[in-house]
Motif scaffolding. Sequence first.
Motif, PDB file in Angstrom:
ATOM      1  N   TYR A  96      -3.959  10.774  -0.016  1.00  0.00           N
ATOM      2  CA  TYR A  96      -3.013   9.937   0.277  1.00  0.00           C
ATOM      3  C   TYR A  96      -1.544   9.866   0.282  1.00  0.00           C
ATOM      4  O   TYR A  96      -0.436  10.078   0.672  1.00  0.00           O
ATOM      5  CB  TYR A  96      -2.954   7.963   0.635  1.00  0.00           C
ATOM      6  N   ARG A 101       1.997   9.626   5.274  1.00  0.00           N
ATOM      7  CA  ARG A 101       1.225   7.808   5.048  1.00  0.00           C
ATOM      8  C   ARG A 101       1.953   7.392   3.914  1.00  0.00           C
ATOM      9  O   ARG A 101       2.423   6.248   4.315  1.00  0.00           O
ATOM     10  CB  ARG A 101      -0.236   8.002   4.652  1.00  0.00           C
ATOM     11  N   ASN A 102       1.967   7.201   2.948  1.00  0.00           N
ATOM     12  CA  ASN A 102       2.656   7.251   1.641  1.00  0.00           C
ATOM     13  C   ASN A 102       4.569   7.304   1.923  1.00  0.00           C
ATOM     14  O   ASN A 102       4.831   5.629   1.551  1.00  0.00           O
ATOM     15  CB  ASN A 102       2.647   7.865   0.109  1.00  0.00           C
ATOM     16  N   ASP A 105       4.059   3.810   3.818  1.00  0.00           N
ATOM     17  CA  ASP A 105       3.834   2.498   4.100  1.00  0.00           C
ATOM     18  C   ASP A 105       4.745   2.230   3.098  1.00  0.00           C
ATOM     19  O   ASP A 105       5.551   0.693   2.014  1.00  0.00           O
ATOM     20  CB  ASP A 105       2.816   2.647   2.755  1.00  0.00           C
ATOM     21  N   ASN A 108       7.710  -1.219   3.682  1.00  0.00           N
ATOM     22  CA  ASN A 108       7.202  -2.191   4.025  1.00  0.00           C
ATOM     23  C   ASN A 108       6.664  -3.005   2.635  1.00  0.00           C
ATOM     24  O   ASN A 108       5.767  -4.265   3.213  1.00  0.00           O
ATOM     25  CB  ASN A 108       6.638  -2.591   5.652  1.00  0.00           C
ATOM     26  N   SER A 109       6.384  -2.060   1.123  1.00  0.00           N
ATOM     27  CA  SER A 109       5.663  -2.788   0.580  1.00  0.00           C
ATOM     28  C   SER A 109       6.725  -3.542  -0.505  1.00  0.00           C
ATOM     29  O   SER A 109       5.046  -4.431  -1.533  1.00  0.00           O
ATOM     30  CB  SER A 109       5.998  -1.091  -0.483  1.00  0.00           C
ATOM     31  N   ILE A 193       1.877   2.830  -4.618  1.00  0.00           N
ATOM     32  CA  ILE A 193       1.305   2.236  -3.445  1.00  0.00           C
ATOM     33  C   ILE A 193       0.226   2.722  -3.020  1.00  0.00           C
ATOM     34  O   ILE A 193      -0.387   3.170  -3.888  1.00  0.00           O
ATOM     35  CB  ILE A 193       1.832   2.931  -2.242  1.00  0.00           C
ATOM     36  N   GLY A 198      -1.269  -0.610   1.577  1.00  0.00           N
ATOM     37  CA  GLY A 198       0.017  -0.080   2.166  1.00  0.00           C
ATOM     38  C   GLY A 198       0.761  -0.896   1.553  1.00  0.00           C
ATOM     39  O   GLY A 198       2.556  -0.762   1.603  1.00  0.00           O
ATOM     40  N   GLN A 199       0.812  -1.503   0.345  1.00  0.00           N
ATOM     41  CA  GLN A 199       1.859  -2.817  -0.742  1.00  0.00           C
ATOM     42  C   GLN A 199       1.672  -1.877  -2.067  1.00  0.00           C
ATOM     43  O   GLN A 199       0.881  -1.203  -1.896  1.00  0.00           O
ATOM     44  CB  GLN A 199       1.096  -3.571  -0.443  1.00  0.00           C
TER      45      GLN A 199
END
Length: 312
Positions: A96, A101-102, A105, A108-109, A193, A198-199
Motif C-alpha cells: 500500500y 493510493r497512499n 488517501d 482526506n485523512s 495512513i 484511508g484515514q
Amino acid sequence: MEEIIEDRLYRFKVRKKNVNSSEANIYFLKKEQILIDAGYESYDDYIRLNKELSNIGFHIEQIQAIIITHHHSDHIGMLQYFPRYIPIIAHPDLNYYISSRNNGDIKNSIPDLGLSTEEEMQIKKHLISFDLSKLGVIKSIQDFRGFRMKNISIFELSGHSSTDIGIILEDLKIAFTGDFLLEKIFFDSIVDIDPRTGQLNRKLKIKFKKNLLMMRKQGFNFLAPGHGDLITTKKNLIDMKLKRLSKYCNRATHLLNTPLELNQIAKKILPGFEKYSLFLQFSEVYLLLELLIQQNKIEKVGGVFKIREQSS
C-alpha cells in the motif's frame, strides 16, 4: 562494514546525502545470507554496500532475501537497485505504501480536530513527503508470515509505524526491531495512513504499548535497532518507555479537566515544539489522545477532547 559478531553479523551504516539525518543501519547475516533493511535511497551507497560485501567474500547476487522492518523511507530506499529476483520479505501493507493510493488517501485523512487550515496543510505535506510510489516497480514483496528459514523467526511489531516487524536470530538471541525501540528518541510512534480505512491510523500508540509489554517477556538478550548501537539493556529501556508513556497519559488527562482542542493540548504537553516539527508534535499528541480514548478515560466531542463522563 562493521563486524558486530565474528563472521556472523555485520552492520552497514548509511546517511541521507546533504541532510542532517541520523545514520540508518543495514544488517547482514552472513551465515543465513540475509540482509535486513535497505537504508536511504542512494545508488552510491548501493555500490558501496556491494563493495563492502565483496570485502567479506560475498556478492549481492547471493543474497537469499531482504527483510524490511517497516516502510519508512530510511529503511527501504535502496530496494529499487537490488536484482529483481531477490525476494523482499515484509509486512503485506508495504504494498500500500509504495502505491499511489497512499498519497490519494492523505488528501482526506485529517479528521475534525480543531486544527487551522495551515496546520492541516503542514501535516499533509509532511505525510506526502514520504512518497514511496516510485518503489511501486518492486514486484517481489512477500508476506513475512509465509517466510520460513532455520534459525530465523519473524513477528508483527506494529506501534512505531503500521508495518513494523521484528526478526529474531535465535541462536544468538538477537532481535532486529527497526525503529520500534530506540534509545534517546522521544517520538516512538509516527502517525501514518491506515490502508484499511484511508484515514490516520489511530491505534499506533495502543499497539506500541501492547507490543512493549510483549517484548519485555521475550527471551532475546540484545536488540539491533534501525539507528544507533546494539542495545544490551532491553528491559530497562522498555520500562523507561512505559513509564514515560504513563507520565504523558496522566498529564493529558489532568489537562482535560477543561475541554481543549488538540493544538491547545499539544502546546501544553510539548510547548514550543511546533517550531521544530508541527507534524511530530501533532503525531505524538494525537496518538496519545487516541490511546486515552481507547482506555475510556477521555472522549472527543466534535473537535474538542474532554474527560469522559461516567454513567451512573
